[in-house]
Design a protein around this motif. Structure first.
Motif, mmCIF file in Angstrom:
data_model
loop_
_atom_site.group_PDB
_atom_site.id
_atom_site.type_symbol
_atom_site.label_atom_id
_atom_site.label_comp_id
_atom_site.label_asym_id
_atom_site.label_seq_id
_atom_site.Cartn_x
_atom_site.Cartn_y
_atom_site.Cartn_z
ATOM 1 N N VAL A 1 0.833 -1.202 0.000
ATOM 2 C CA VAL A 1 0.000 0.000 0.000
ATOM 3 C C VAL A 1 0.870 1.255 0.000
ATOM 4 O O VAL A 1 0.544 2.229 -0.680
ATOM 5 C CB VAL A 1 -0.967 -0.019 1.207
ATOM 6 C CG1 VAL A 1 -1.719 1.285 1.326
ATOM 7 C CG2 VAL A 1 -1.934 -1.182 1.079
ATOM 8 N N ASP A 2 1.991 1.247 0.713
ATOM 9 C CA ASP A 2 2.854 2.424 0.750
ATOM 10 C C ASP A 2 3.407 2.781 -0.628
ATOM 11 O O ASP A 2 3.575 3.960 -0.943
ATOM 12 C CB ASP A 2 4.019 2.208 1.715
ATOM 13 C CG ASP A 2 3.583 2.253 3.162
ATOM 14 O OD1 ASP A 2 2.480 2.780 3.437
ATOM 15 O OD2 ASP A 2 4.325 1.756 4.019
ATOM 16 N N ARG B 1 0.038 4.196 -2.784
ATOM 17 C CA ARG B 1 -0.931 4.885 -1.938
ATOM 18 C C ARG B 1 -1.976 5.667 -2.741
ATOM 19 O O ARG B 1 -3.174 5.570 -2.488
ATOM 20 C CB ARG B 1 -0.211 5.832 -0.983
ATOM 21 C CG ARG B 1 -1.140 6.532 -0.020
ATOM 22 C CD ARG B 1 -0.391 7.310 1.028
ATOM 23 N NE ARG B 1 0.233 6.392 1.957
ATOM 24 C CZ ARG B 1 1.532 6.388 2.237
ATOM 25 N NH1 ARG B 1 2.333 7.244 1.656
ATOM 26 N NH2 ARG B 1 2.017 5.526 3.089
ATOM 27 N N ASN B 2 -1.566 6.439 -3.728
ATOM 28 C CA ASN B 2 -2.515 7.253 -4.498
ATOM 29 C C ASN B 2 -3.416 6.402 -5.382
ATOM 30 O O ASN B 2 -4.605 6.676 -5.510
ATOM 31 C CB ASN B 2 -1.773 8.278 -5.347
ATOM 32 C CG ASN B 2 -1.080 9.324 -4.502
ATOM 33 O OD1 ASN B 2 -1.495 9.577 -3.373
ATOM 34 N ND2 ASN B 2 -0.033 9.923 -5.035
ATOM 35 N N THR B 3 -2.876 5.378 -5.985
ATOM 36 C CA THR B 3 -3.661 4.528 -6.878
ATOM 37 C C THR B 3 -4.675 3.694 -6.107
ATOM 38 O O THR B 3 -5.793 3.479 -6.576
ATOM 39 C CB THR B 3 -2.731 3.597 -7.672
ATOM 40 O OG1 THR B 3 -1.699 4.389 -8.266
ATOM 41 C CG2 THR B 3 -3.490 2.876 -8.758
ATOM 42 N N ALA C 1 -6.070 4.468 -3.193
ATOM 43 C CA ALA C 1 -6.851 5.271 -2.242
ATOM 44 C C ALA C 1 -8.348 5.005 -2.371
ATOM 45 O O ALA C 1 -9.043 4.831 -1.363
ATOM 46 C CB ALA C 1 -6.546 6.748 -2.439
ATOM 47 N N LEU D 1 -9.218 1.404 -0.989
ATOM 48 C CA LEU D 1 -9.145 1.310 0.465
ATOM 49 C C LEU D 1 -10.252 2.112 1.142
ATOM 50 O O LEU D 1 -10.781 1.701 2.168
ATOM 51 C CB LEU D 1 -7.775 1.775 0.946
ATOM 52 C CG LEU D 1 -6.606 0.906 0.483
ATOM 53 C CD1 LEU D 1 -5.293 1.542 0.875
ATOM 54 C CD2 LEU D 1 -6.723 -0.494 1.037
ATOM 55 N N ALA D 2 -10.625 3.240 0.570
ATOM 56 C CA ALA D 2 -11.692 4.059 1.156
ATOM 57 C C ALA D 2 -13.060 3.422 0.989
ATOM 58 O O ALA D 2 -13.965 3.670 1.787
ATOM 59 C CB ALA D 2 -11.687 5.444 0.522
#
Length: 108
Positions: A84-85, A88-90, A92, A95-96
């Motif tokens: 995930v690190d 992170r942007n892709t 997001a 995960l939300a």
């Protein structure tokens, strides 16, 4: 969708110190950016540090896989991890959403 994915890159060996054994075998990995077709949460608890992805592996990166590896789920596509690190942007939106799995073939 394109993500940074961890795939096998062969096997390595090192010699233990002080005569505690002969050699220790370990799996080497490498990180590549590639197209993914499915994303799923890795259910290990403690938050999603990594996710499972079904990733297309280009022909020139397939040399590190052991013949008969069960990670291959179809021709040219293997199941691997994506951290995930690193993505992170892709990741997001995934995960939300709170969903456990997304099929992203239409996006790819």
């Amino acid at each position: 969708m394109r993500l940074w994915v961890i795939i096998p890159d062969g096997t390595g060996f090192y010699k233990r110190k002080h005569g505690r054994g002969e050699f220790v075998r370990f799996e080497k990995t490498k990180k590549i950016e590639t197209t993914v077709y499915r994303i799923a949460i890795d259910e290990r608890g403690g938050g999603p540090a990594r996710v499972w992805v079904d990733a297309w592996v280009p022909e020139h990166h397939r040399g590190g896989f052991i013949p008969g590896d069960l990670a291959w789920i179809e021709e040219g596509v293997c199941r691997a991890h994506a951290y995930v690190d690193d993505n992170r942007n892709t990741l997001a939106a995934f995960l939300a959403s709170g969903d456990l799995e997304w099929d992203v073939r239409e996006i790819a």
